[in-house]
Design an enzyme around this catalytic site. Structure first.
Site, PDB file in Angstrom:
ATOM      1  N   ASP A 167       0.996  -1.038   0.079  1.00 18.48           N
ATOM      2  CA  ASP A 167       0.010  -0.102   0.000  1.00 18.48           C
ATOM      3  C   ASP A 167       0.928   1.180   0.137  1.00 18.48           C
ATOM      4  O   ASP A 167       1.407   1.648   0.859  1.00 18.48           O
ATOM      5  CB  ASP A 167      -0.812   0.014   1.314  1.00 18.48           C
ATOM      6  CG  ASP A 167      -1.736   1.141   1.260  1.00 18.48           C
ATOM      7  OD1 ASP A 167      -2.137   1.895  -0.041  1.00 18.48           O
ATOM      8  OD2 ASP A 167      -2.057   1.631   2.430  1.00 18.48           O
ATOM      9  N   ASP A 345      -1.838   5.735  -5.043  1.00 21.99           N
ATOM     10  CA  ASP A 345      -1.989   4.783  -4.008  1.00 21.99           C
ATOM     11  C   ASP A 345      -2.445   3.406  -4.422  1.00 21.99           C
ATOM     12  O   ASP A 345      -3.598   3.213  -4.786  1.00 21.99           O
ATOM     13  CB  ASP A 345      -3.259   5.612  -3.205  1.00 21.99           C
ATOM     14  CG  ASP A 345      -3.878   4.583  -1.694  1.00 21.99           C
ATOM     15  OD1 ASP A 345      -3.411   3.328  -1.758  1.00 21.99           O
ATOM     16  OD2 ASP A 345      -4.505   5.129  -1.002  1.00 21.99           O
TER      17      ASP A 345
END
Ligand SMILES: *[C@@H]1O[C@H](CO)[C@@H](O)[C@H](O)[C@H]1NC(C)=O
Ligand SMILES: *[C@@H]1O[C@H](CO)[C@@H](O)[C@H](O)[C@H]1NC(C)=O
Ligand SMILES: *[C@@H]1O[C@H](CO)[C@@H](O)[C@H](O)[C@H]1NC(C)=O
Length: 478
Positions: A167, A345
């Site tokens: 992430d 992201d």
């Protein structure tokens, strides 16, 4: 090996860090998947090993569409996942307001990122036959048609292998451990001889729930790269139960400046220990329809995963991987000029921009309309224009188009000709000059995250995108 005392490194920012930093992902993993039974119908997700998950009494629906074939653009959009993701993002980026206002320009790097020659370094390209794969690459499973990407890491001695989500939108590492409601494999600290508990709590709170545990240390490895005494959260308590997520944690790849635990990230520790040939990592998120393999490459760039030139974008701050987003466009005529800071992201599935900009963007698509039945921030557009719309995100004045299949999230109803668009508006809780760019974009663009010098993000056309199946039989909608 040495672990850097992160409290020294991050002193200037530590004051504005709160326990909320991790809440969004914790919510996404363990708590926000409580869905009403009316949403529970339909086939169960298929595990990477081919088995299917058992259905909990609550039921789950982890998909964008009612059918599990992304090639079926007639499938009806299921809003639950995006609704949960948007709620989680408001928590995940809760500190964006103060961080992005307070962090002007580039804060001093916490490691000697010029160790390998800075941006003038030769890119560490590797061909597919290289042993780099075994040493530095984490192969990623694509869960349930692009909903989630995760891959194996190991923790402890002897190593316990757990699947975690890479992430770039957060900076903490954590593993589930004793999270009774999760069906995912969990870390078992007593089995590790090198496990070290700290006295620090690892608490995150979100909305009316919370996740908590302890901050711990142990050996953590991805592929053949390992860090001894790596700090991570051991999440053993979650307020709301039930998660059928197949993954057991998160590998935060943002900058340690935004970590809840105020420690170096796993990647930063690899840099500090000079275990990498280069201070960068690369991510390939392949759409399920391409049957391509997704990958996180630590210290390397897989030349098989992209074609053409790499466009480099300057980093805006050492918090998230933030780049200048100067516009969005529908074909070449509907250009919406923007002055946003966009976080790239990998742990988010869709594209989110401030509400006013989403409104402006959809006004450029003929026949689009707000879709308040799903909540604020949703729009639909005519399905029959879907295959022909060229939606581009403009970074630093360079347009990057997204595959029409990723912009079309499915019909509003079986007989509808309105389809849900893959760009969403977020409310005022996040900064009005911020955007979050997730997998809906990264499935079209291979991304390189480079710590060198003042930092930069490289984007190049993903070969997985080119390989994906064409969803529309010719004339299907016409
Ligand atoms: C900047 O950070 C300080 C704390 O260091 C905080 O009080 C302030 O509200 C922040 N600024 C903005 C614009 O949020
Ligand atoms: C939208 O409709 C107008 C008028 O019908 C037309 O001129 C224009 O080309 C259309 N735009 C797109 C993007 O299709
Ligand atoms: C979409 O727009 C981009 C940027 O303007 C362009 O490079 C690309 O060729 C366009 N794609 C199609 C299918 O027209």
């Amino acid at each position: 090996m040495a672990v850097v005392d992160a409290s020294l490194v991050y002193a200037p920012l530590s004051l504005i860090l709160t326990t909320n930093m991790l809440a969004g992902l914790a919510a996404a993993l363990c708590a926000s998947l409580l869905l009403s039974s009316s949403q529970a119908a339909g086939p169960l997700p298929i595990r990477p090993d081919g088995a299917s998950y058992s259905r909990s009494s609550e039921g789950v629906r982890l998909s964008f569409r009612a059918e599990h074939d992304t090639r079926d653009q007639d499938a009806v959009f299921v809003p639950t996942f995006v609704q949960n993701e948007l709620n989680g993002l408001l928590k995940k980026y809760a500190q964006a307001m103060s961080l992005l206002h307070n962090v002007t320009g580039i804060t001093p790097p916490n490691v000697d990122s010029t160790q390998t020659g800075g941006v003038t370094q030769q890119l560490p390209l590797y061909p597919p036959t290289s042993s780099v794969v075994e040493r530095q690459a984490m192969g990623l499973f694509n869960y349930n048609h692009d909903v989630l990407y995760y891959g194996p890491a190991s923790v402890g001695n002897p190593p316990q292998t757990l699947d975690i989500i890479p992430d770039t939108g957060s900076a903490d590492l954590w593993f589930l451990s004793g999270c009774a409601s999760s069906k995912a494999k969990q870390f078992f600290p007593p089995a590790s001889i090198t496990y070290g508990r700290t006295a620090s709590d690892f608490d995150v709170s979100y909305g009316d729930g919370y996740a908590s545990g302890m901050l711990a240390q142990d050996t953590v490895s991805v592929a053949a790269l390992s860090v001894d005494h790596q700090y991570f959260g051991v999440v053993d308590e979650i307020s709301t139960s039930l998660s059928n997520y197949p993954s057991s944690g998160v590998l935060g790849l943002g900058f340690g400046t935004i970590s809840q635990s105020k420690t170096n990230t796993f990647f930063e520790n690899l840099m500090v220990a000079r275990k990498l040939p280069s201070a960068l990592f690369s991510i390939s998120l392949a759409p399920a329809s391409s049957r391509g393999k997704s990958e996180l490459c630590l210290g390397c760039v897989n030349q098989q995963k992209f074609s053409g030139e790499i466009v480099w974008l300057p980093l805006q701050s050492r918090t998230w991987w933030t780049v200048p987003m100067t516009g969005m466009a529908v074909d070449t005529i509907g250009v919406v000029p923007l002055g946003l800071i966009a976080a790239i992201d990998s742990g988010t599935s869709q594209i989110y921009v401030p509400m006013a900009h989403a409104t402006e963007f959809y006004s450029r698509i003929n026949g689009s309309q707000p879709a308040p039945q799903y909540g604020p921030g949703y729009w639909t557009f005519p399905c029959d224009s879907s295959a022909n719309l060229n939606v581009t995100i403009i970074f630093d004045a360079v347009p990057f188009d997204i595959d029409p299949q990723d912009f079309n999230l499915g019909k509003t109803a079986p007989n509808s000709n309105q389809c849900v668009g893959g760009v969403f508006g977020f409310p005022d809780d996040l900064p009005s000059n911020f955007a979050i760019i997730g997998a809906g974009f990264l499935k079209s663009w291979y991304a390189i995250f480079d710590h060198s010098d003042s930092g930069r993000v490289g984007l190049a056309r993903s070969t997985a995108r080119q390989a994906r199946a064409v969803p529309f039989a010719s004339g299907h909608f016409n």
